[in-house]
Design a protein around this motif. Structure first.
Motif, PDB file in Angstrom:
ATOM      1  N   ARG A 126      31.992  52.812  30.696  1.00  0.00           N
ATOM      2  CA  ARG A 126      33.191  53.437  30.096  1.00  0.00           C
ATOM      3  C   ARG A 126      34.360  52.472  30.068  1.00  0.00           C
ATOM      4  O   ARG A 126      35.157  52.468  29.123  1.00  0.00           O
ATOM      5  CB  ARG A 126      33.580  54.690  30.885  1.00  0.00           C
ATOM      6  CG  ARG A 126      32.625  55.823  30.615  1.00  0.00           C
ATOM      7  CD  ARG A 126      32.953  57.045  31.427  1.00  0.00           C
ATOM      8  NE  ARG A 126      32.002  58.098  31.126  1.00  0.00           N
ATOM      9  CZ  ARG A 126      31.444  58.890  32.028  1.00  0.00           C
ATOM     10  NH1 ARG A 126      31.764  58.782  33.312  1.00  0.00           N
ATOM     11  NH2 ARG A 126      30.583  59.806  31.652  1.00  0.00           N
ATOM     12  N   GLN A 127      34.476  51.653  31.093  1.00  0.00           N
ATOM     13  CA  GLN A 127      35.568  50.678  31.126  1.00  0.00           C
ATOM     14  C   GLN A 127      35.423  49.696  29.952  1.00  0.00           C
ATOM     15  O   GLN A 127      36.395  49.390  29.257  1.00  0.00           O
ATOM     16  CB  GLN A 127      35.538  49.936  32.489  1.00  0.00           C
ATOM     17  CG  GLN A 127      36.403  48.691  32.592  1.00  0.00           C
ATOM     18  CD  GLN A 127      37.883  48.996  32.820  1.00  0.00           C
ATOM     19  OE1 GLN A 127      38.347  50.128  32.577  1.00  0.00           O
ATOM     20  NE2 GLN A 127      38.637  48.005  33.259  1.00  0.00           N
ATOM     21  N   CYS A 174      33.922  50.245  27.114  1.00  0.00           N
ATOM     22  CA  CYS A 174      34.186  50.946  25.840  1.00  0.00           C
ATOM     23  C   CYS A 174      35.692  51.177  25.671  1.00  0.00           C
ATOM     24  O   CYS A 174      36.229  51.040  24.566  1.00  0.00           O
ATOM     25  CB  CYS A 174      33.427  52.268  25.796  1.00  0.00           C
ATOM     26  SG  CYS A 174      31.649  52.021  25.847  1.00  0.00           S
ATOM     27  N   ARG A 175      36.364  51.523  26.754  1.00  0.00           N
ATOM     28  CA  ARG A 175      37.820  51.745  26.680  1.00  0.00           C
ATOM     29  C   ARG A 175      38.530  50.441  26.280  1.00  0.00           C
ATOM     30  O   ARG A 175      39.422  50.441  25.433  1.00  0.00           O
ATOM     31  CB  ARG A 175      38.336  52.229  28.045  1.00  0.00           C
ATOM     32  CG  ARG A 175      39.825  52.575  28.060  1.00  0.00           C
ATOM     33  CD  ARG A 175      40.333  52.944  29.447  1.00  0.00           C
ATOM     34  NE  ARG A 175      40.380  51.846  30.380  1.00  0.00           N
ATOM     35  CZ  ARG A 175      41.273  50.866  30.380  1.00  0.00           C
ATOM     36  NH1 ARG A 175      42.227  50.826  29.462  1.00  0.00           N
ATOM     37  NH2 ARG A 175      41.229  49.890  31.273  1.00  0.00           N
ATOM     38  N   LYS A 211      38.193  49.697  22.653  1.00  0.00           N
ATOM     39  CA  LYS A 211      39.108  50.538  21.867  1.00  0.00           C
ATOM     40  C   LYS A 211      40.520  49.959  21.928  1.00  0.00           C
ATOM     41  O   LYS A 211      41.270  49.960  20.950  1.00  0.00           O
ATOM     42  CB  LYS A 211      39.094  51.970  22.428  1.00  0.00           C
ATOM     43  CG  LYS A 211      37.953  52.787  21.888  1.00  0.00           C
ATOM     44  CD  LYS A 211      38.246  53.104  20.422  1.00  0.00           C
ATOM     45  CE  LYS A 211      37.137  53.807  19.707  1.00  0.00           C
ATOM     46  NZ  LYS A 211      37.253  53.739  18.237  1.00  0.00           N
ATOM     47  N   ARG A 212      40.886  49.454  23.099  1.00  0.00           N
ATOM     48  CA  ARG A 212      42.212  48.861  23.275  1.00  0.00           C
ATOM     49  C   ARG A 212      42.355  47.638  22.353  1.00  0.00           C
ATOM     50  O   ARG A 212      43.360  47.452  21.676  1.00  0.00           O
ATOM     51  CB  ARG A 212      42.339  48.475  24.766  1.00  0.00           C
ATOM     52  CG  ARG A 212      43.528  47.714  25.144  1.00  0.00           C
ATOM     53  CD  ARG A 212      44.467  48.511  26.056  1.00  0.00           C
ATOM     54  NE  ARG A 212      45.813  48.001  25.886  1.00  0.00           N
ATOM     55  CZ  ARG A 212      46.399  47.199  26.750  1.00  0.00           C
ATOM     56  NH1 ARG A 212      45.817  46.895  27.886  1.00  0.00           N
ATOM     57  NH2 ARG A 212      47.610  46.719  26.497  1.00  0.00           N
ATOM     58  N   ASP A 261      42.303  45.049  31.457  1.00  0.00           N
ATOM     59  CA  ASP A 261      43.255  45.116  30.346  1.00  0.00           C
ATOM     60  C   ASP A 261      43.898  43.755  30.094  1.00  0.00           C
ATOM     61  O   ASP A 261      44.103  43.348  28.945  1.00  0.00           O
ATOM     62  CB  ASP A 261      44.353  46.141  30.655  1.00  0.00           C
ATOM     63  CG  ASP A 261      43.812  47.553  30.538  1.00  0.00           C
ATOM     64  OD1 ASP A 261      43.212  48.034  31.518  1.00  0.00           O
ATOM     65  OD2 ASP A 261      43.971  48.156  29.458  1.00  0.00           O
TER      66      ASP A 261
END
Ligand code: PLP
Length: 480
Positions: A379-380, A382-383, A386-387, A457
C-alpha cells in the motif's frame, strides 16, 4: 576458511551489508563505466594459491562496487522492484548453509513440504480459487511450486499445455505424427504481454498469435474469440492463452472475465502471468483486478519482485498438477523412492532437476512481516505512486500515460518522442535517478516505478525535483 574464521567473516559480511544498505543513497544509482571495465582490474588467470579473505573483500569495494547498478537504491525507479529484506537474506543464507538439493520428497523432505505449505499460504493470501491449493480437500489435484523466474513459469505452462493438447489430438488422430499435430497448434497473447511468452512459444516450436489490446491496453474476449475463429477456419488448434495481470510496460490488466470463457470454450490452457501485480492481490482492495481467475489453468507471481523476497522466488500454481507433470516426467531408477505415490516430487514440476531450499526465505518473510506487514508495504508503494502521479499532473508540461493503480507511473513531456528520449538519457547519465522507457500506443514514455523497500515521500519529492529540473533545462535548450 575454517569455522572460526567463517564466524568472524560472516559477522563482518553482515556488517558490510548493513553499511551498504544504510549508505546506499550516497552512491550513484547506476555505475559510470564502459563495457569491459572489469577486465582491466582483474587478473587474466585464477590464482594458484588461495588468497587472504581481506584481500578478496577489499576488491569488492574497489573493483566490483564501481560496476554495480544499485537496485535497492532509494533513487532506483527502473523496471520493477527487486525484492529484498533482512529475513529473506537470512532465509537464503540458511538455505545455502543447509545446502540440500530438494528435487524429490526423499532428497530432502522439508524442502518439498515447506514449499507446498508456503505456496498454500501465499495462494490463500492472494485469494486464488481453492482448486489451486494442495490442501483444499483430500483429493486436491492442485498446488503450487517455486520456479526461478516468471519466464520459466510461462514456459513450463506452455509445455504442459502443448503435451495436453497433443495427447487429446492423438485420441482422434492416432496415426498422425506428433510433429504434424504440433504444426497445427496455436497460442495467443496480447501485444502487451511480456516477451517471455514469445520466447516460450519459440522454444516450444509452436505458433503464437499476438493480439491487439484495447485503448486501456487490456486484451478483450472478443478479440481473442475472433482470432480463434479465424485460426480454426484455417485448421489450426488453439491450445494456450497467456493473459497478463499487470503488464510490464504500464501495469495494465487483461480482461480475464471475458478471456476466460473464450479460452475454456476453445479447450485452451489459460495461463495468468501476474509477475508483478499478483503480489498486490494480498490486499483486498486489489482483488477485483483478478475477476475471472476461476477460469485460469495456471497462475504465477514473483515474490522476488514485489514481496520483499530476494531473487529467485517465482511462485506458480496449477489446478491440475498431473497435467503439468505429464509434460515433465522422466523417471530413472536413481531418482526413485518408496514414497513417490504419496509425496510431491518437484523435479516433475519444472525443467531443472536440482532445486534450492527457496521456500525458507519466503516462509521467513511471511512470518516476520505477517500478512498485515506485507499489505502495508504494498500500500505504501501504491500511495507513493499516486503521489508522484499528482506531481506530474500538476505540471502542464507533462502528461501521465497509464492508469495508475499500483506502483508504476508512465509519463512523458508533452511533445516529440525525441525530447523524451533526451530527457531520460540525461537523467540516467547523471546517476541521480534511474528509470527505463516503454512504448505505449506507439509513443515513447518514461516509467517511474516505486521500488525501494522503505520508499518514502521524500524520495518521491526528490525524484520529481530531479525530473522537473532536467526538463526545464532541456526545454530551455530546445527553445534557444
Ligand atoms: N511477466 C511479466 C508481466 C513481467 O513484468 C516480467 C518481468 O518484469 C516477466 C514476466 C519476466 O520475469 P522473469 O524475469 O522472472 O522471467
Amino acid at each position: 576458511m575454517d569455522s572460526e574464521e567463517f564466524r568472524q567473516r560472516g559477522r563482518e559480511m553482515v556488517d558490510y551489508i548493513i553499511e551498504y544498505m544504510e549508505t546506499l543513497g550516497e552512491r550513484r544509482v547506476t555505475p559510470s563505466i564502459e563495457p569491459g571495465y572489469l577486465r582491466e582490474l582483474i587478473p587474466k588467470n585464477a590464482p594458484n594459491k588461495g588468497e587472504k579473505w581481506k584481500e578478496i573483500m577489499s576488491d569488492v569495494e574497489t573493483k566490483i562496487m564501481p560496476g554495480v547498478a544499485h537496485w535497492q537504491h532509494p533513487r532506483f525507479h527502473a523496471y520493477f522492484p527487486s525484492g529484498n529484506s533482512f529475513p529473506s537474506i537470512l532465509g537464503d543464507m540458511l538455505s545455502d548453509g543447509i545446502g540440500a538439493i530438494g528435487f524429490s520428497w526423499a532428497a530432502s523432505p522439508a524442502c518439498t513440504e515447506l514449499e507446498t505449505i508456503v505456496l498454500d499460504w501465499l495462494g490463500q493470501m492472494i485469494g486464488l480459487p481453492q482448486e489451486f491449493l494442495s490442501f483444499s480437500d483430500g483429493n486436491s489435484k492442485g498446488g503450487g511450486v517455486m520456479q526461478s523466474s516468471a519466464s520459466e513459469c510461462v514456459l513450463v505452462s506452455l509445455l504442459a499445455a502443448r503435451a495436453q493438447k497433443i495427447k487429446e489430438l492423438k485420441v482422434v488422430h492416432p496415426f498422425t505424427e506428433d510433429g504434424v499435430l504440433l504444426s497445427k497448434l496455436v497460442a495467443y497473447c496480447s501485444r502487451e504481454a511480456h516477451s517471455c511468452v514469445e520466447k516460450a512459444a519459440m522454444i516450444a516450436f509452436t505458433k503464437l498469435r499476438i493480439l491487439e489490446a484495447d485503448e486501456d491496453l487490456s486484451l478483450r474476449g472478443a478479440t481473442l474469440a475472433k482470432a480463434i475463429e479465424e485460426d480454426r477456419a484455417l485448421g489450426l488448434v488453439p491450445f494456450f492463452v497467456s493473459a497478463t495481470l499487470g503488464t510490464t510496460s504500464c501495469v495494465s490488466f487483461d480482461n480475464l472475465a471475458e478471456i476466460g470463457p473464450v479460452a475454456k470454450e476453445a479447450g485452451a490452457w489459460l495461463h495468468v502471468d501476474a509477475a508483478y501485480a499478483g503480489n498486490a492481490f494480498i490486499c483486498p482492495e486489489f482483488k477485483y483486478l483478478m475477476e475471472g481467475i476461476e477460469y485460469a489453468t495456471s497462475f504465477n507471481t514473483n515474490p522476488n519482485k514485489w514481496l520483499l523476497t530476494n531473487f529467485d522466488c517465482s511462485t506458480m500454481w496449477v489446478k491440475d498438477r498431473f497435467k503439468l507433470t505429464q509434460a515433465m516426467v522422466v523417471d530413472p531408477l536413481y531418482l526413485q523412492h518408496s514414497h513417490s505415490d504419496k509425496a510431491i516430487d518437484y523435479r516433475h514440476w519444472g525443467i531443472p532437476l536440482s532445486r534450492r531450499f527457496r521456500a525458507l526465505k519466503l516462509w521467513f518473510v511471511i512470518r516476520n512481516y505477517g500478512v498485515e506487514g506485507l499489505q502495508n508495504y504494498i500500500r505504501q508503494h501504491c500511495r507513493l505512486a499516486k503521489r508522484f502521479e499528482l506531481l506530474v499532473k500538476a505540471d502542464e508540461r507533462f502528461e501521465v500515460c497509464n492508469n495508475v493503480r499500483m506502483g508504476l507511473v508512465c509519463f512523458r513531456v508533452k511533445g516529440e518522442d525525441q525530447l523524451n528520449r533526451k530527457l531520460l538519457s540525461k537523467i540516467n547519465a547523471s546517476g541521480k535517478l534511474h528509470m527505463v522507457p516503454a512504448c505505449i500506443h506507439g509513443r515513447f514514455v518514461i516509467r517511474f516505478c516505486v521500488c525501494a523497500q522503505d520508499a518514502k515521500d521524500s524520495d518521491i519529492e526528490y525524484a520529481w525535483k530531479v525530473i522537473s529540473d532536467f526538463a526545464t533545462e532541456l526545454l530551455d535548450d530546445e527553445s534557444v
